[in-house]
Design a protein around this motif. Structure first.
Motif, PDB file in Angstrom:
ATOM      1  N   ARG A  13       7.668 -10.128   3.706  1.00 15.12           N
ATOM      2  CA  ARG A  13       6.969  -8.958   3.477  1.00 15.12           C
ATOM      3  C   ARG A  13       7.699  -8.257   4.903  1.00 15.12           C
ATOM      4  N   LEU A  41      -7.832  -2.701  -2.937  1.00 17.50           N
ATOM      5  CA  LEU A  41      -6.565  -3.327  -3.498  1.00 17.50           C
ATOM      6  C   LEU A  41      -6.605  -3.214  -4.913  1.00 17.50           C
ATOM      7  N   VAL A  59      -2.546  -0.306  -0.606  1.00 16.82           N
ATOM      8  CA  VAL A  59      -1.484  -1.199  -0.736  1.00 16.82           C
ATOM      9  C   VAL A  59      -0.335  -0.990   0.216  1.00 16.82           C
ATOM     10  N   THR A  97       0.720 -10.076   5.166  1.00 17.85           N
ATOM     11  CA  THR A  97      -0.167 -11.291   4.255  1.00 17.85           C
ATOM     12  C   THR A  97      -0.984 -10.988   3.988  1.00 17.85           C
ATOM     13  N   TRP A 122      -6.069 -12.513   5.148  1.00 17.87           N
ATOM     14  CA  TRP A 122      -5.361 -12.023   6.039  1.00 17.87           C
ATOM     15  C   TRP A 122      -4.679 -12.537   7.437  1.00 17.87           C
ATOM     16  N   PHE A 142      -0.144 -10.526  -1.728  1.00 21.57           N
ATOM     17  CA  PHE A 142       0.434 -10.359  -0.901  1.00 21.57           C
ATOM     18  C   PHE A 142       1.760 -10.328  -0.328  1.00 21.57           C
ATOM     19  N   LEU A 185       3.611  -3.910  -6.475  1.00 24.05           N
ATOM     20  CA  LEU A 185       2.940  -4.699  -5.386  1.00 24.05           C
ATOM     21  C   LEU A 185       2.535  -6.282  -4.892  1.00 24.05           C
ATOM     22  N   PHE A 186       2.077  -6.452  -6.070  1.00 30.62           N
ATOM     23  CA  PHE A 186       1.177  -7.602  -5.410  1.00 30.62           C
ATOM     24  C   PHE A 186       1.626  -9.182  -6.769  1.00 30.62           C
TER      25      PHE A 186
END
Length: 549
Positions: A229, A316, A322, A330, A344, A429, A451-452
């Motif tokens: 990310r 979520l 998001v 992440t 996280w 994520f 998104l994930f």
């Protein structure tokens, strides 16, 4: 020009420009920047004399020689004099024959006990020249190649019944260039080697959260990372690759040299175009530390909670929330038994400021359970934490979908958890942020814009459970494939009882037609074939003899 191919009845010559003059006349231009010259047989025969033959057409019935019995007893297997001619050219290579070599079992050990197909011969090349000779030998004798680095692939594509397996373990050097701030990685290197080299230098490379994963295997598939990310996918961080083609020739692919091949390789996975000899990766300044917040939250707020904010409904599965997650975060989450647990991971420069600003609202949710905060000094240390490779040796199924950037899809997820709080899945994520901005490669669209990732897995030991597990997994796969159009090929395990993936060309890849154009140009014999890889459904082993040009 360099002469690439003569194929079947019509002669197609793919020429790659290395000078200003054509040596054979013709017309037309192929996709991906290769000039395609189409001639009749008489014209082709004259041109062959001038250029030298690259590949002789094989009969239409040609296919791989993949013996199910001892290779030496198979009629299609190379004869002793063929093998002697091949081995005479080698300088530093070892061979391991099924049923004869004491190291064979160790070299071919499967990570997924549900995928136990064994090669007939394992070759461990110690030099690039030996690797080239081995690929050429396999093509000449229609032996299907399987390329193994770490053997991490749960789908068993680094093995295969009756194959010639190239084990890249001896070509695994890793070196750092301080001027270019890049790391050059051999085709057999693992991410643990890369992380170990870069840690004392204060640099990081974009790789996965397990050290035993092969660099080339992960990267060719796209490679999402704990830091994707912030720095993009693994494929966004490749400067160049060197690839051994079907005839043993080693070529370079980069954004400026064969860019069409560079983009095809990155994201297509499964060694569909050749064997990666080495690759050059970009590196980044390592964050001062990585902070992991481990936690657990109920799917729905406790009945006695005055604050009814829901982790699922309000966070979520809320597109706005998001999309606002900082790129320096992440998450790896697992849902089951009415709770969502996981971590996280913060990889920015201000964990006390930016990090805590994001975490405080989560910590304030009703039912939040703190499972510890851990500081890591490097990505490598994080990848080592809690890793137990022995626990991976199981019977295993794995499937996934990439969540499209759609509130309607998130509403479907929320409805599933509302009706069944015990729903089981993992949520990664690792997408969004810089990963969404990349343009390199051939990954499916939602690996960029999604998104994930939703992952569904099962692991067990007893073979008696196989049928029941497979039946349940077939239903899970069908249901989720109907809901989302894209899947990450590197995290999918196929099985006959799950059924075929009818839309695999669109599900696993970006522009499949462009990939096939690159495939025909670089692997005209279709020598590199893997299930649901580029060229999987095309005729294979279509050349009877090749030599390097």
């Amino acid at each position: 020009r360099r002469f690439h191919l003569v194929h079947l009845q019509t002669i197609y010559i793919f020429c790659e420009a290395i000078g200003p003059h054509r040596q054979c006349t013709g017309s037309g231009r192929g996709a991906s920047g290769l000039e395609t010259i189409k001639m009749n047989k008489a014209q082709g025969a004259l041109c062959l004399v001038a250029l030298g033959l690259a590949a002789l057409a094989a009969p239409a019935s040609a296919a791989f020689c993949t013996p199910t019995v001892l290779a030496a007893n198979a009629a299609c297997w190379p004869k002793p004099h063929d093998i002697a001619k091949y081995t005479k050219k080698l300088t530093n290579t070892t061979f391991h024959v099924a049923g004869q070599s004491p190291d064979f079992v160790t070299l071919t050990a499967a990570t997924n006990l549900l995928k136990m197909a064994q090669p007939s011969l394992v070759v461990v090349p110690g030099t690039e020249a030996d690797l080239s000779a081995t690929v050429k030998f396999a093509t000449n004798h229609r032996l299907q190649l399987a390329v193994r680095c770490s053997g991490h692939d749960f789908n068993g594509r680094s093995a295969g019944s009756g194959t010639l397996q190239i084990n890249m373990v001896a070509l695994s050097s890793v070196t750092y260039d301080a001027t270019a701030q890049t790391v050059t990685v051999g085709g057999g290197a693992t991410w643990g080697q890369v992380y170990g080299l870069l840690k004392p230098l204060g640099r990081i490379a974009v790789g996965p959260n397990y050290r035993t994963v092969c660099v080339s295997g992960c990267t060719l598939g796209g490679c999402h990372s704990p830091v994707s990310r912030q720095f993009g996918l693994g494929i966004d961080n490749v400067a160049s690759l060197r690839l051994a083609l079907y005839n043993g020739t080693i070529v370079v692919a980069s954004p400026t040299t064969r860019p069409w091949l560079f983009n095809a390789l990155l994201g297509s996975g499964a060694n569909s175009f050749g064997v990666v000899v080495s690759m050059v990766l970009k590196t980044h300044a390592a964050p001062p530390k990585l902070v992991r917040w481990a936690f657990s939250l109920p799917v729905a707020p406790p009945a006695n909670a005055t604050d009814k904010t829901s982790f699922t409904t309000n966070m979520l599965f809320n597109r706005t929330w998001v999309k606002a997650i900082p790129a320096t975060f992440t998450a790896y989450l697992t849902a089951g038994a009415g709770r969502i647990a996981g971590e996280w991971l913060y990889h920015g420069v201000d964990p006390e400021g930016e990090g805590m600003d994001f975490m405080r609202p989560l910590m304030a949710l009703p039912g939040y359970e703190n499972r510890g905060v851990t500081n890591f000094t490097s990505v490598g240390d994080y990848a080592d934490a809690g890793f137990n490779p022995a626990a991976w040796i199981q019977r295993r199924l794995l499937t996934n979908v990439l969540a499209p950037d759609s509130q309607a899809f998130l509403d479907t997820l929320n409805a599933i958890f509302t009706s069944n709080p015990n729903a089981t899945m993992s949520l990664f994520f690792t997408y969004g942020g810089q990963a969404a901005r990349g343009t390199v490669g051939s990954v499916p669209g939602d690996m960029r814009s999604g998104l994930f990732q939703l992952i569904f897995g099962a692991a067990w030991i007893d073979p008696a459970e196989d049928l029941g597990r497979l039946a349940g997994f077939a239903n899970t796969t069908a249901a989720w494939f109907a809901r989302a159009p894209n899947t990450y090929n590197n995290q999918y395990v196929s099985h006959a009882r799950i059924g075929p993936v009818a839309d695999w060309k669109k599900r696993f890849f970006g522009d499949y037609d462009a990939l096939m154009s690159a495939k025909r140009a670089t692997d005209p014999c279709n020598q590199f074939v893997a299930e649901y890889g580029v060229g999987y459904d095309a005729p294979n082993a279509t050349c009877s003899r090749v030599w390097r040009y």
